[in-house]
Scaffold this motif. Structure first.
Motif, PDB file in Angstrom:
ATOM      1  N   VAL A 488       0.842  -1.223  -0.010  1.00 16.45           N
ATOM      2  CA  VAL A 488      -0.103  -0.016   0.048  1.00 16.45           C
ATOM      3  C   VAL A 488       1.044   1.153  -0.055  1.00 16.45           C
ATOM      4  O   VAL A 488       1.743   1.412   0.629  1.00 16.45           O
ATOM      5  N   ASP A 489       0.902   2.172  -1.079  1.00 16.05           N
ATOM      6  CA  ASP A 489       1.481   3.344  -1.175  1.00 16.05           C
ATOM      7  C   ASP A 489       0.397   4.374  -0.513  1.00 16.05           C
ATOM      8  O   ASP A 489      -0.539   4.857  -1.414  1.00 16.05           O
ATOM      9  N   THR A 490       0.589   4.721   0.698  1.00 15.64           N
ATOM     10  CA  THR A 490      -0.643   5.616   1.067  1.00 15.64           C
ATOM     11  C   THR A 490      -0.561   7.076   0.426  1.00 15.64           C
ATOM     12  O   THR A 490      -1.410   7.889   0.435  1.00 15.64           O
ATOM     13  N   THR A 491       0.591   7.538   0.018  1.00 15.20           N
ATOM     14  CA  THR A 491       1.060   8.816  -0.567  1.00 15.20           C
ATOM     15  C   THR A 491       0.584   8.884  -2.061  1.00 15.20           C
ATOM     16  O   THR A 491       0.449  10.065  -2.504  1.00 15.20           O
ATOM     17  N   SER A 492       0.345   7.716  -2.894  1.00 10.91           N
ATOM     18  CA  SER A 492       0.202   7.752  -4.152  1.00 10.91           C
ATOM     19  C   SER A 492      -1.222   8.454  -4.514  1.00 10.91           C
ATOM     20  O   SER A 492      -1.361   8.885  -5.432  1.00 10.91           O
ATOM     21  N   VAL A 493      -2.045   8.130  -3.533  1.00  8.50           N
ATOM     22  CA  VAL A 493      -3.475   8.569  -3.973  1.00  8.50           C
ATOM     23  C   VAL A 493      -3.870   9.484  -2.873  1.00  8.50           C
ATOM     24  O   VAL A 493      -5.146  10.201  -2.625  1.00  8.50           O
ATOM     25  N   GLY A 494      -3.362   9.736  -1.619  1.00 11.37           N
ATOM     26  CA  GLY A 494      -3.812  10.352  -0.591  1.00 11.37           C
ATOM     27  C   GLY A 494      -4.041  11.960  -0.847  1.00 11.37           C
ATOM     28  O   GLY A 494      -3.187  12.473  -1.526  1.00 11.37           O
ATOM     29  N   PRO A 495      -4.801  12.355  -0.315  1.00  8.68           N
ATOM     30  CA  PRO A 495      -5.078  13.971  -0.581  1.00  8.68           C
ATOM     31  C   PRO A 495      -4.079  15.156  -0.023  1.00  8.68           C
ATOM     32  O   PRO A 495      -3.979  16.065  -0.290  1.00  8.68           O
ATOM     33  N   TYR A 496      -2.980  14.366   0.973  1.00  3.10           N
ATOM     34  CA  TYR A 496      -2.199  15.404   1.578  1.00  3.10           C
ATOM     35  C   TYR A 496      -0.765  15.053   1.184  1.00  3.10           C
ATOM     36  O   TYR A 496       0.143  15.331   2.024  1.00  3.10           O
ATOM     37  N   PHE A 497      -0.401  14.270   0.177  1.00  9.36           N
ATOM     38  CA  PHE A 497       0.762  14.127  -0.387  1.00  9.36           C
ATOM     39  C   PHE A 497       0.794  14.516  -1.749  1.00  9.36           C
ATOM     40  O   PHE A 497      -0.188  14.445  -2.510  1.00  9.36           O
ATOM     41  N   SER A 498       2.046  14.773  -2.250  1.00  9.96           N
ATOM     42  CA  SER A 498       2.029  15.397  -3.755  1.00  9.96           C
ATOM     43  C   SER A 498       2.668  14.497  -4.682  1.00  9.96           C
ATOM     44  O   SER A 498       2.606  14.832  -5.968  1.00  9.96           O
ATOM     45  N   ASN A 499       3.220  13.189  -4.072  1.00 12.56           N
ATOM     46  CA  ASN A 499       3.885  12.412  -5.025  1.00 12.56           C
ATOM     47  C   ASN A 499       3.004  12.004  -6.042  1.00 12.56           C
ATOM     48  O   ASN A 499       1.777  11.196  -5.661  1.00 12.56           O
ATOM     49  N   THR A 500       3.297  11.696  -7.315  1.00 10.31           N
ATOM     50  CA  THR A 500       2.314  11.269  -8.481  1.00 10.31           C
ATOM     51  C   THR A 500       3.257   9.881  -8.971  1.00 10.31           C
ATOM     52  O   THR A 500       2.564   9.120  -9.911  1.00 10.31           O
ATOM     53  N   THR A 564      13.957  14.532  -0.207  1.00  4.27           N
ATOM     54  CA  THR A 564      14.490  15.443   0.205  1.00  4.27           C
ATOM     55  C   THR A 564      13.885  16.826   0.649  1.00  4.27           C
ATOM     56  O   THR A 564      14.438  17.813   1.156  1.00  4.27           O
ATOM     57  N   GLU A 565      12.721  16.878  -0.067  1.00  2.41           N
ATOM     58  CA  GLU A 565      11.573  18.067  -0.053  1.00  2.41           C
ATOM     59  C   GLU A 565      10.929  17.453   1.296  1.00  2.41           C
ATOM     60  O   GLU A 565      10.067  18.515   1.637  1.00  2.41           O
ATOM     61  N   GLY A 566      11.195  16.549   2.053  1.00  2.00           N
ATOM     62  CA  GLY A 566      10.266  16.160   3.268  1.00  2.00           C
ATOM     63  C   GLY A 566       9.019  15.464   2.927  1.00  2.00           C
ATOM     64  O   GLY A 566       8.327  15.322   3.973  1.00  2.00           O
ATOM     65  N   GLU A 567       8.950  14.820   1.875  1.00  2.00           N
ATOM     66  CA  GLU A 567       7.619  14.334   1.725  1.00  2.00           C
ATOM     67  C   GLU A 567       7.838  12.852   2.103  1.00  2.00           C
ATOM     68  O   GLU A 567       8.849  12.227   1.717  1.00  2.00           O
ATOM     69  N   SER A 568       6.560  12.312   2.719  1.00  2.00           N
ATOM     70  CA  SER A 568       6.895  10.772   3.124  1.00  2.00           C
ATOM     71  C   SER A 568       5.844   9.704   2.198  1.00  2.00           C
ATOM     72  O   SER A 568       5.024  10.333   1.900  1.00  2.00           O
ATOM     73  N   HIS A 569       6.546   8.720   2.070  1.00  2.00           N
ATOM     74  CA  HIS A 569       5.883   7.547   1.366  1.00  2.00           C
ATOM     75  C   HIS A 569       5.913   6.360   2.230  1.00  2.00           C
ATOM     76  O   HIS A 569       7.226   6.078   2.759  1.00  2.00           O
ATOM     77  N   VAL A 570       4.949   5.809   2.777  1.00  2.00           N
ATOM     78  CA  VAL A 570       4.818   4.448   3.423  1.00  2.00           C
ATOM     79  C   VAL A 570       4.421   3.181   2.597  1.00  2.00           C
ATOM     80  O   VAL A 570       3.211   3.377   1.924  1.00  2.00           O
ATOM     81  N   LEU A 571       5.055   2.007   2.864  1.00  2.37           N
ATOM     82  CA  LEU A 571       4.693   0.849   2.293  1.00  2.37           C
ATOM     83  C   LEU A 571       4.769  -0.066   3.304  1.00  2.37           C
ATOM     84  O   LEU A 571       5.421  -0.073   4.305  1.00  2.37           O
ATOM     85  N   ARG A 572       3.828  -1.036   3.078  1.00  5.09           N
ATOM     86  CA  ARG A 572       3.461  -2.242   4.061  1.00  5.09           C
ATOM     87  C   ARG A 572       3.991  -3.480   3.541  1.00  5.09           C
ATOM     88  O   ARG A 572       3.867  -3.845   2.690  1.00  5.09           O
ATOM     89  N   ILE A 573       4.624  -4.170   4.352  1.00  2.00           N
ATOM     90  CA  ILE A 573       5.415  -5.450   4.014  1.00  2.00           C
ATOM     91  C   ILE A 573       4.805  -6.405   4.817  1.00  2.00           C
ATOM     92  O   ILE A 573       4.801  -6.189   6.167  1.00  2.00           O
ATOM     93  N   LEU A 574       4.561  -7.714   4.266  1.00  2.00           N
ATOM     94  CA  LEU A 574       4.197  -8.888   4.974  1.00  2.00           C
ATOM     95  C   LEU A 574       5.444  -9.645   4.974  1.00  2.00           C
ATOM     96  O   LEU A 574       5.907 -10.116   3.816  1.00  2.00           O
TER      97      LEU A 574
END
Length: 576
Positions: A488-500, A564-574
């Motif tokens: 799950v990349d919560t930042t790729s679609v979240g409204p409060y992240f800018s990463n595309t 480097t711009e301070g954006e965060s991306h989280v992945l879930r690993i099993l």
């Protein structure tokens, strides 16, 4: 504007002889018809005597501006015969099939004095009709003529008249036409109950609609009828809001009109015109004239299709409403370019649907991935160790109510305004039900759903009583909420992240090493457990990072990338 019409020649011929002046009776009047172009009107005169009457020179003088004016040519009227006058003989004959004379002017809609005089000006018959009670109401543009019930009575008195109940077989302006020109009148000995419209068309966005039901010929006693709705091509539960049957009660002291109401449901389903039939039934102290109304809900060109490419897959409540986190989890069944066509709504405490309360933002979703909605983002992150995807708060674009539930409330998933999936029953309080999730959760079984406007209890598994009560993190719960196995990349679609971009971890699940790719440069890449404790870190990483999980216990882990711009991306690993 109405035009004055010239007199035409005689259309009706009868035997003649001497006449008795008092035997001529104005017997039927249609002064405000619903026929095309508001015409033709008509006035019927009856010879109520036993001898033929010579009519030549008799006339109806004009008593008001634009009122009726007519003088009989050489003509005789036999005993029991009727002669009809109209403002448009051509249209009248086409409509009614009865011959007639043309008069100049009009039988005025607001009421008029009608006098029949002989050639010397002597009054042979006289009355003044009106378009309001106590005169029959449905003659005033609602499709009926008025008829004298007994030609031997005083026709200047309103209570000796009734609206016609003789149906012509014709419908104009959505109303049935009633009248009996050239024929004997037929009056009822009970009050007449009459639905205003025979057909009625509305747009889907019409909202609340009122349909009039008339009571006429009241006799001082109460009358009533039921109104029943029957779906023809429409659905009385999905296209309108109406209690069927509905009762209408008239006090009976006077002629009156009462309405029954329904609300058209403005959905977004692509569908053709829909028809619903309303039927008057089970009258008390009354007889029916028009007893059916065919409703047509016109096709809405703004409706959108329903694809059902998103479904509910999970719901959780912990500790009531605040401050512990609630969540709703959804899964994309295909790549969805715009999630904003989907929305959530909560049905609280069995009180029925509350409609849409949270609309997803205008972002894309990826096939096979699941997304979390919460109204307590900080508590959610503490409990699960990663950020939720969408915030059901004012800041996140929500109304702070869709996930404001306590475990006994149903959840609805909408697409283009239509319910496409559901957890629980909106009209049932979930307390004690199999789907109750107070301090617990419900999780959809793989390969099921969406279930449309239904709740299929067998398509879900349940956490049981107090499955997550008292736990500070999900992994420490008695029965943890089942998190998805896919990354799950919560930042790729979240409204409060800018990463595309697309950042992925593979293989996932893994038994030892995991590789993270899809980024350019990361300030740091950190491997964490579910409590957020850093287990391994890498800094100033370009394009790819690898971690060895071989020595770690099986379970859920997280990888946080910080740009480097301070954006965060989280992945879930099993880890298996």
């Amino acid at each position: 504007m109405k035009k004055l019409l010239s007199l035409l020649t005689i259309c009706l011929v009868s035997q003649f002889s001497l006449f008795a002046q008092s035997d001529l009776v104005i017997n039927e009047i249609s002064y405000n018809p619903i026929t095309p172009n508001n015409g033709p009107e008509y006035i019927e005169i009856l010879n109520n005597g036993a001898t033929t009457i010579q009519m030549e020179g008799m006339n109806i003088p004009r008593t008001a501006p634009n009122g009726v004016r007519f003088t009989f040519p050489k003509f005789s009227l036999g005993p029991g015969d009727m002669v009809v006058l109209s403002n448009d003989s051509t249209a009248f004959v086409q409509l009614w099939g009865v011959p007639c004379f043309d008069y100049a002017g009009f039988a005025l809609n607001g009421g008029l004095e009608l006098r029949l005089e002989d050639s010397t000006g002597k009054v042979l018959d006289s009355l003044t009709y009106d378009n309001a009670a106590p005169w029959p109401l449905t003659a005033a543009g609602e499709g009926s003529s008025i008829e004298l019930c007994d030609p031997g009575t005083d026709n200047s008195l309103a209570f000796n008249w009734q609206r016609s109940t003789t149906f012509s077989g014709l419908i104009y302006r959505q109303r049935k036409m009633y009248g009996s020109p050239g024929k004997l009148n037929s009056c009822q000995n009970k009050p007449i109950i009459h639905a205003r419209y025979r057909t009625f068309s509305v747009d889907e966005n019409a909202g609340t609609v009122n349909i009039g039901v008339y009571l006429e010929n009241s006799n001082g006693l109460a009358s009533s009828t039921e109104v029943k709705a029957i779906g023809i091509t429409g659905d009385i539960t999905k296209d309108i809001t109406f209690t069927s049957p509905t009762s209408i009660g008239f006090a009976g002291g006077m002629d009156e009109r009462l309405d029954f109401s329904f609300t058209v449901i403005d959905d977004t389903i692509v569908e053709p015109d829909e028809t619903i039939l309303f039927v008057l039934q089970n009258p008390t102290n009354g007889v029916f004239a028009n007893d059916t109304v065919m409703l047509t809900i016109r096709k809405d060109d703004n409706d959108n299709p329903v694809t059902r490419q998103l479904k509910l897959v999970g719901i959780m409540n912990k500790g009531g409403q605040n401050p512990d986190p609630n969540l709703v989890e959804v899964m994309a069944l295909s790549d969805i370019p715009d999630l904003s066509i989907y929305a959530l709504g909560c049905g609280n405490n069995g009180g029925g649907t509350d409609g849409i309360e949270f609309t997803f933002p205008k972002v894309a979703a990826t096939k096979g991935k699941t997304y979390f909605v919460t109204r307590q983002p900080a508590e959610f992150k503490t409990f699960f160790g990663f950020d939720a995807d969408f915030l059901d708060t004012a800041a996140g674009g929500g109304t702070t109510t869709a996930t404001n539930f306590t475990g006994d409330d149903a959840m609805e998933l909408y697409e283009n305004g239509r319910v496409i999936d559901r957890y629980g029953l909106v009209d049932v309080d979930g307390t004690g039900e199999i789907w109750e999730y107070l301090n617990s959760w419900g999780k959809r079984k793989d390969g099921t759903g969406p279930d449309g406007n239904n709740f299929v209890a067998s398509n879900w598994t349940y956490g049981g009583t107090n499955a997550v009560q008292g736990a500070s993190v999900n992994d420490s719960a008695t029965n943890p909420y089942p998190l998805p196995k896919e990354p799950v990349d919560t930042t790729s679609v979240g409204p409060y992240f800018s990463n595309t971009g697309t950042i992925t971890a593979y293989p996932n699940p893994t038994s030892n090493e995991v590789t993270i790719t899809g980024f350019n440069t990361a300030q740091s890449v950190v491997l964490m457990n579910v409590l957020g404790k850093a287990l391994d870190s890498k800094f100033q990483v370009t394009n790819e990072a690898k971690f060895d999980l071989d020595e770690l216990n099986a379970g859920m882990y997280f990888i946080r990338l910080t740009s480097t711009e301070g954006e965060s991306h989280v992945l879930r690993i099993l880890k298996e």
